[in-house]
Design a protein around this motif. Structure first.
Motif, short mmCIF file in Angstrom:
data_model
loop_
_atom_site.label_atom_id
_atom_site.label_comp_id
_atom_site.label_asym_id
_atom_site.label_seq_id
_atom_site.Cartn_x
_atom_site.Cartn_y
_atom_site.Cartn_z
N VAL A 1 28.43 35.03 26.42
CA VAL A 1 29.74 35.12 25.79
C VAL A 1 30.66 34.09 26.43
O VAL A 1 30.86 34.10 27.65
CB VAL A 1 30.31 36.54 25.94
N VAL A 2 31.21 33.21 25.60
CA VAL A 2 32.11 32.16 26.11
C VAL A 2 33.53 32.32 25.58
O VAL A 2 34.42 31.56 25.95
CB VAL A 2 31.57 30.76 25.79
N ILE B 1 34.97 39.37 32.51
CA ILE B 1 34.98 39.42 31.05
C ILE B 1 36.32 39.94 30.56
O ILE B 1 36.82 39.52 29.50
CB ILE B 1 33.82 40.29 30.53
N GLN B 2 36.91 40.84 31.33
CA GLN B 2 38.23 41.34 30.96
C GLN B 2 39.24 40.19 30.88
O GLN B 2 40.04 40.10 29.95
CB GLN B 2 38.69 42.37 32.01
N ARG B 3 39.19 39.30 31.87
CA ARG B 3 40.11 38.16 31.86
C ARG B 3 39.83 37.24 30.68
O ARG B 3 40.74 36.67 30.09
CB ARG B 3 39.99 37.38 33.17
N VAL C 1 24.25 28.21 32.12
CA VAL C 1 25.10 29.38 32.37
C VAL C 1 26.32 28.95 33.15
O VAL C 1 26.23 28.22 34.14
CB VAL C 1 24.33 30.47 33.14
N THR C 2 27.49 29.42 32.70
CA THR C 2 28.73 29.13 33.41
C THR C 2 29.41 30.45 33.76
O THR C 2 29.12 31.49 33.18
CB THR C 2 29.68 28.29 32.55
N GLU C 3 30.32 30.40 34.73
CA GLU C 3 31.07 31.60 35.09
C GLU C 3 32.37 31.62 34.28
O GLU C 3 32.94 30.57 34.02
CB GLU C 3 31.38 31.59 36.60
N PRO C 4 32.89 32.82 33.90
CA PRO C 4 32.29 34.12 34.16
C PRO C 4 31.05 34.34 33.31
O PRO C 4 30.91 33.75 32.24
CB PRO C 4 33.39 35.11 33.78
N VAL C 5 30.18 35.19 33.79
CA VAL C 5 28.90 35.43 33.14
C VAL C 5 28.94 36.76 32.40
O VAL C 5 29.51 37.73 32.87
CB VAL C 5 27.76 35.45 34.18
N ALA C 6 28.28 36.79 31.25
CA ALA C 6 28.16 38.05 30.52
C ALA C 6 26.76 38.15 29.93
O ALA C 6 26.05 37.18 29.87
CB ALA C 6 29.18 38.12 29.40
#
Length: 581
Positions: free
Chosen positions: A207-208, A249-251, A576-581
């Motif tokens: 999720v990006v 993910i909240q942010r 893959v980049t942060e944040p990760v989901a």
């Protein structure tokens, strides 16, 4: 005559192969989903299964691999949480014991097994009645329905059960039972069961971004981290099941969260079974918590865990020399023959997603879960413990109800066996006949049954025209080569580390940690996934670098130094980049 919907044919097998992966990508971009679950740990997989079996249209997306975070790095226990009785969390214990009962008897008897523990007594007069009262509560809350109840032992009786103990380490003991399982395999099976009931399950899918319509979340934007493609996924509600990444993910959603999550690091070591002469596991009190010595497969012990705050790399928590020394020091206080660093076959570190509380002691933070409708179209769930994942999943889907059109059916996952459960007991009774049919030793068949249950025929069918697949993996003889082929063709394994660390546990069960068989396993995977020689070499190189970085981190004195060494290793999923989901 009407033709069946090909999408339903794909869904009902529960297979996560390359064809299903491409079909899933097409559906992510075209279907209108009721629920998109973000996160492929046990809670996310459970939420996808819960929603799918209620008749909802479901997608589950995971940036890395199923169970690649916390859900493959636990203590491997399905337990009521005996020590939570001391914290007076009776509701949590009762709930967990009910879930353990369901797993052992109905939902996953092929994966979840009873295991005995000895609780050594060290104080006269008060400790035996005090502990017995706690275990009586444990039994009466449901602990003794599917496993034997507590049994009191004298010192001599306890030493006969666990000869490895020092004679002066106890004055007696109490034996009780819990349950254990391969957490990564269990999580993957939950996800495959969700796919079996129609959920779109896709890993390496990050999720990006969040989609919005006016003031509500209306879906997610995802990236395929294998090839870089992106697509928008429409949904009535998004459920954030990302554990220690909940706040990240909240942010990403731009909404204010209702709770915070703190990460607590837990480290375990794996040692050979012959290093601790015992017919039972152990549970030992420490100054902060408890230490478990847990039987693992037929030839290992898992010893752990630590419980310390962690605020560094969430994807790759690193064990330090001091973490390992802590475990060795505490277990050696009771062992007649001490364990040393040379005895260690494997080490793993995981992060518990704890609800942040007033106490700075992570072992005192709540293991209960919280669920909240953060904003219209977005639900978050965090906390909890592995054993209660099914309850957590049901609560998350219930919380999504206001954002779903129409009324939703109640949760039924307490009646839905996981793939491989149906027919398992009959096949156990037929193990000798199965062994003769496939030309395997009966212990091999039992090994397969305890990993695949009644899917064993599907696994062995891959060797029908290639009998060499029934040979052991070179340098990892506990596993058969056909298991690697099946992991790639049916279980969603896309990279070498997926097989060596999660579909099998070679990375912690052998001193070489998978390096000695890496090329052989990569070539087996490559035959299924279409890898050329360059891809095989790259997979082996990345995995070898991972193992070397982990070994290096485990010699470092503190978290910062260990994190720097572990984080230096390349990612198998480099996009893959942060944040990760």
């Amino acid at each position: 005559m009407a033709q069946p919907d090909p999408r339903q044919a794909e869904a009902t097998t529960g297979r996560l192969g390359t064809a299903e992966r491409e079909a899933a990508w097409r559906r992510l971009g075209t279907d209108q989903f009721d629920v998109v679950v973000v996160g492929g740990g046990v809670t996310g997989a459970g939420a996808a299964l819960d929603a799918a079996t209620r008749g909802l249209r479901v997608a589950l997306v995971e940036a890395r691999d199923l169970a690649s975070g916390t859900s493959s790095r636990s203590s491997k226990l399905f337990h009521g949480g005996l020590r939570y009785l001391e914290q007076l969390e009776f509701g949590l214990v009762r709930e967990a014991l009910r879930e353990r009962e369901l797993m052992l008897t109905r939902l996953a008897p092929h994966l979840v097994k009873p295991v005995s523990f000895l609780y050594p007594l060290t104080h006269r007069i008060w400790e035996r009645p005090y502990t017995a009262a706690g275990l009586f509560l444990y039994d009466t809350m449901g602990g003794a329905r599917s496993v034997p109840g507590q049994k009191h032992l004298t010192r001599a009786g306890a030493l006969r059960l666990v000869p490895a103990l020092k004679r002066n380490a106890l004055i007696g003991g109490i034996r009780y039972y819990d349950a254990h399982a391969d957490d990564a395999r269990h999580t993957m099976t939950v996800a495959r069961t969700a796919a079996h009931y129609g959920a779109v399950v896709r890993t390496s899918t990050q999720v990006v971004g969040m989609l919005r319509e006016a003031d509500r979340i209306s879906g997610v934007r995802v990236r395929d981290v294998e090839d870089g493609r992106e697509v928008d996924v429409s949904a009535h509600v998004v459920i954030n099941c990302t554990g220690v990444w909940t706040d990240e993910i909240q942010r990403l959603s731009g909404s204010r969260g209702r709770f915070r999550v703190r990460a607590s690091k837990g480290v375990h070591i794996v040692v050979p079974r012959d290093r601790i002469v015992s017919d039972s596991g152990l549970i030992l009190r420490t100054e902060k918590s408890v230490l478990f010595v847990i039987p693992w497969r037929s030839n290992h012990w898992i010893v752990g865990t630590t419980d310390t705050d962690w605020n560094l790399d969430l994807a790759h928590p690193a064990a330090t020399r001091s973490d390992i020394d802590y475990i060795l020091d505490h277990v050696n206080q009771v062992l007649a023959t001490p364990l040393t660093h040379d005895d260690i076959e494997g080490v793993y570190a995981g992060l518990r997603p704890l609800l942040a509380g007033e106490s700075e002691e992570t072992s005192k933070l709540s293991r209960e879960h919280a669920v909240a409708r953060v904003s219209p179209g977005l639900v978050a769930i965090a906390g909890g413990k592995y054993t209660t994942y099914r309850v957590m999943a049901a609560d998350a889907v219930d919380a999504a109800a206001p954002d779903l059109p129409g009324r939703i059916a109640p949760s039924i996952t307490d009646k839905v066996p996981l793939l491989g459960a149906d027919g398992y007991h009959a096949l156990v009774n037929q193990a000798d006949q199965l062994a003769g049919r496939y030309g395997l030793h009966p212990y091999r068949v039992r090994h397969l049954l305890d990993r695949y249950g009644s899917l064993v025929h599907e696994v062995l069918a891959l060797a029908a025209e290639r009998p060499e697949l029934l040979k052991p993996i070179p340098a990892a003889p506990d596993y058969l080569q056909v298991e690697v082929a099946y992991a790639a063709s049916h279980e969603g394994a896309l990279h070498l580390e997926d097989v060596l660390t999660r579909r099998t546990r070679i990375s912690i069960e052998y001193p070489h940690r998978g390096i000695d068989c890496a090329e052989a396993v990569a070539r087996l995977m490559g035959e299924v996934l279409g890898w050329d020689d360059g891809t095989v070499a790259r997979e082996v190189e990345v995995y070898t670098a991972r193992v070397e970085a982990e070994r290096d981190s485990q010699t470092q004195p503190d978290d910062q130094a260990a994190d720097a060494r572990r984080s230096a290793a390349p990612e198998a999923r480099s996009r893959v980049t942060e944040p990760v989901a």
